[in-house]
Design an enzyme around this catalytic site. Structure first.
Site, PDB file in Angstrom:
ATOM      1  N   GLY A 120     134.015 -21.997 -28.031  1.00  0.00           N
ATOM      2  CA  GLY A 120     132.670 -21.432 -28.033  1.00  0.00           C
ATOM      3  C   GLY A 120     132.164 -21.014 -29.393  1.00  0.00           C
ATOM      4  CB  ILE A 152     126.501  -7.741 -40.759  1.00  0.00           C
ATOM      5  CG1 ILE A 152     127.843  -8.370 -40.402  1.00  0.00           C
ATOM      6  CG2 ILE A 152     126.583  -7.047 -42.095  1.00  0.00           C
ATOM      7  CD1 ILE A 152     128.298  -9.418 -41.383  1.00  0.00           C
ATOM      8  CG  ASP A 207     122.799 -20.791 -38.979  1.00  0.00           C
ATOM      9  OD1 ASP A 207     122.085 -20.504 -38.010  1.00  0.00           O
ATOM     10  OD2 ASP A 207     123.633 -20.006 -39.484  1.00  0.00           O
ATOM     11  N   GLY A 253     124.242 -11.441 -37.584  1.00  0.00           N
ATOM     12  CA  GLY A 253     124.628 -10.974 -36.253  1.00  0.00           C
ATOM     13  C   GLY A 253     124.664  -9.459 -36.174  1.00  0.00           C
ATOM     14  CE  LYS A 265     122.744 -16.970 -39.911  1.00  0.00           C
ATOM     15  NZ  LYS A 265     124.163 -16.891 -39.511  1.00  0.00           N
ATOM     16  N   GLY A 300     127.647 -14.258 -31.459  1.00  0.00           N
ATOM     17  CA  GLY A 300     128.225 -13.869 -30.186  1.00  0.00           C
ATOM     18  C   GLY A 300     127.347 -12.860 -29.468  1.00  0.00           C
ATOM     19  CE  LYS A 340     120.523 -17.687 -37.635  1.00  0.00           C
ATOM     20  NZ  LYS A 340     120.597 -18.080 -36.199  1.00  0.00           N
ATOM     21  CD  GLU A 376     124.799 -24.088 -30.090  1.00  0.00           C
ATOM     22  OE1 GLU A 376     124.766 -24.607 -28.955  1.00  0.00           O
ATOM     23  OE2 GLU A 376     124.459 -22.911 -30.312  1.00  0.00           O
ATOM     24  CD  GLU A 392     119.535  -5.608 -39.411  1.00  0.00           C
ATOM     25  OE1 GLU A 392     120.418  -6.232 -40.035  1.00  0.00           O
ATOM     26  OE2 GLU A 392     118.711  -4.877 -39.963  1.00  0.00           O
TER      27      GLU A 392
END
Length: 361
Positions: free
Chosen positions: A214, A163, A229, A161, A233, A330, A132, A217, A156
């Site tokens: 998890g 979606i 982040d 993720g 997007k 994930g 991204k 980070e 994509e």
């Protein structure tokens, strides 16, 4: 003990030779290395062709292989053995023989990620990336290269993720006039806010728990927590939803580092919840992009998206309001989007045809 001198007896050590002779030795060494690499490549290609012949004999001879080539519209490329044969490129990258599609998962906005994608597109290689940061900064330039070279640049997995929001905007909502796109675009922040509301714990403890699970980070989760982040997007969604170039203007960006447990107590008294939302909309023909914590009503759809889930809501005419929800990060969701891009980039048009109903057995 010092190492014994190399070369014939009585020869001067390499470091004492004149500069011209040192350069000549270096060139001779490089030429020998190149000859060795080419010899190994020829031997490897010979093994590849022999393996291909054995494979064709197992599946029914060369005829089936030629039929597969005619269906694909071009000679079939070799299998994983040939893809492991490498050659050195002038830009310093290592690329494979007979490469059709490149998966770029380095994750940088500049440097190696950008040069690698540009190198592949300029050589008519399809590129699939979940990066991204790269797309939100250089997507315009890379898309222009891909269009001129008649190859695909698929990203994509860079938003949401698993979606399929980008494909939905580009294909399913292509005939609509979209005026607003907003939603929960970062699963890490959404998990932390949900846990802080549920457990009444402070930000630092919940972040440590998210790192152990998890969801964040382990080293430096700053890019998730400060809103960068989500803003990357938002810029990608803006370009596709409103058919505009990527915005370089300064946007409002605020993360969740300053959210405290007492904020949730006040929000609960007002029957509200705190969510980090990414919002992009057109107001009076002007683009507004922002990422910041928002107060949303508990009885709304966006107010009940908890945990690591993401949700994207689009508003447009004549479709109205559309909602897509799913896991935003994930290995499972990301690989699902990457493989869908791989199917969409299939060289055979027949492989991309999915409009027919499945035939009866």
């Amino acid at each position: 003990r010092p190492p014994p001198p190399r070369g014939p007896p009585g020869a001067a050590p390499p470091e004492l030779l004149p500069l011209g002779r040192q350069l000549a030795r270096a060139r001779h060494r490089d030429e020998r290395l190149d000859r060795l690499v080419r010899r190994r490549e020829r031997a490897g290609l010979q093994r590849v062709h022999e393996a291909r012949g054995r494979r064709c004999q197992r599946v029914g001879g060369d005829d089936q292989h030629q039929q597969a080539e005619s269906r694909a519209g071009h000679p079939c490329k070799s299998s994983a053995l040939e893809m492991r044969l490498m050659r050195r490129c002038e830009s310093g990258f290592v690329f494979f023989f007979a490469l059709d599609i490149l998966f770029e998962c380095i994750g940088l906005s500049d440097g190696m990620s950008k040069r690698c994608v540009e190198f592949a597109l300029n050589r008519k290689i399809h590129v699939i990336t979940p990066n991204k940061a790269l797309i939100s900064k250089h997507g315009d330039k890379l898309s222009l290269i891909a269009e001129n070279k008649r190859v695909n640049l698929e990203f994509e997995a860079s938003v949401g993720g698993g979606i399929p929001i980008l494909r939905t905007i580009k294909d399913s909502l292509a005939t609509n006039h979209i005026t607003k796109v907003y939603g929960i675009l970062n699963g890490t922040c959404n998990y932390i806010l949900s846990e802080m509301e549920k457990t009444k714990d402070n930000f630092k403890n919940v972040l440590t728990k998210a790192q152990k699970l998890g969801y964040a980070e382990p080293g430096n989760p700053k890019l998730d927590l400060n809103g960068y982040d989500a803003l990357a997007k938002v810029k990608i969604l803006s370009a596709l939803a409103f058919n505009k170039r990527l915005s370089n203007s300064v946007s409002l960006m605020e993360g969740i580092e300053n959210v405290e447990p007492k904020d949730f107590e006040i929000a609960d008294q007002l029957n509200l919840r705190i969510k980090l939302l990414g919002i992009t909309e057109i107001i009076n023909n002007k683009l507004f992009e922002r990422v910041h914590p928002c107060l949303v009503k508990k009885n709304t759809y966006i107010g009940n998206v908890n945990g690591v889930m993401n949700a994207v809501i689009t508003e447009g005419k004549p479709v109205g309001e559309s909602v897509l929800q799913g896991e935003g990060a994930g290995p499972g969701p990301t690989s699902s989007s990457l493989l869908s891009c791989l199917l969409y980039t299939s060289p055979s048009p027949r492989d991309r045809t999915r409009s027919r109903m499945p035939s009866s057995a």
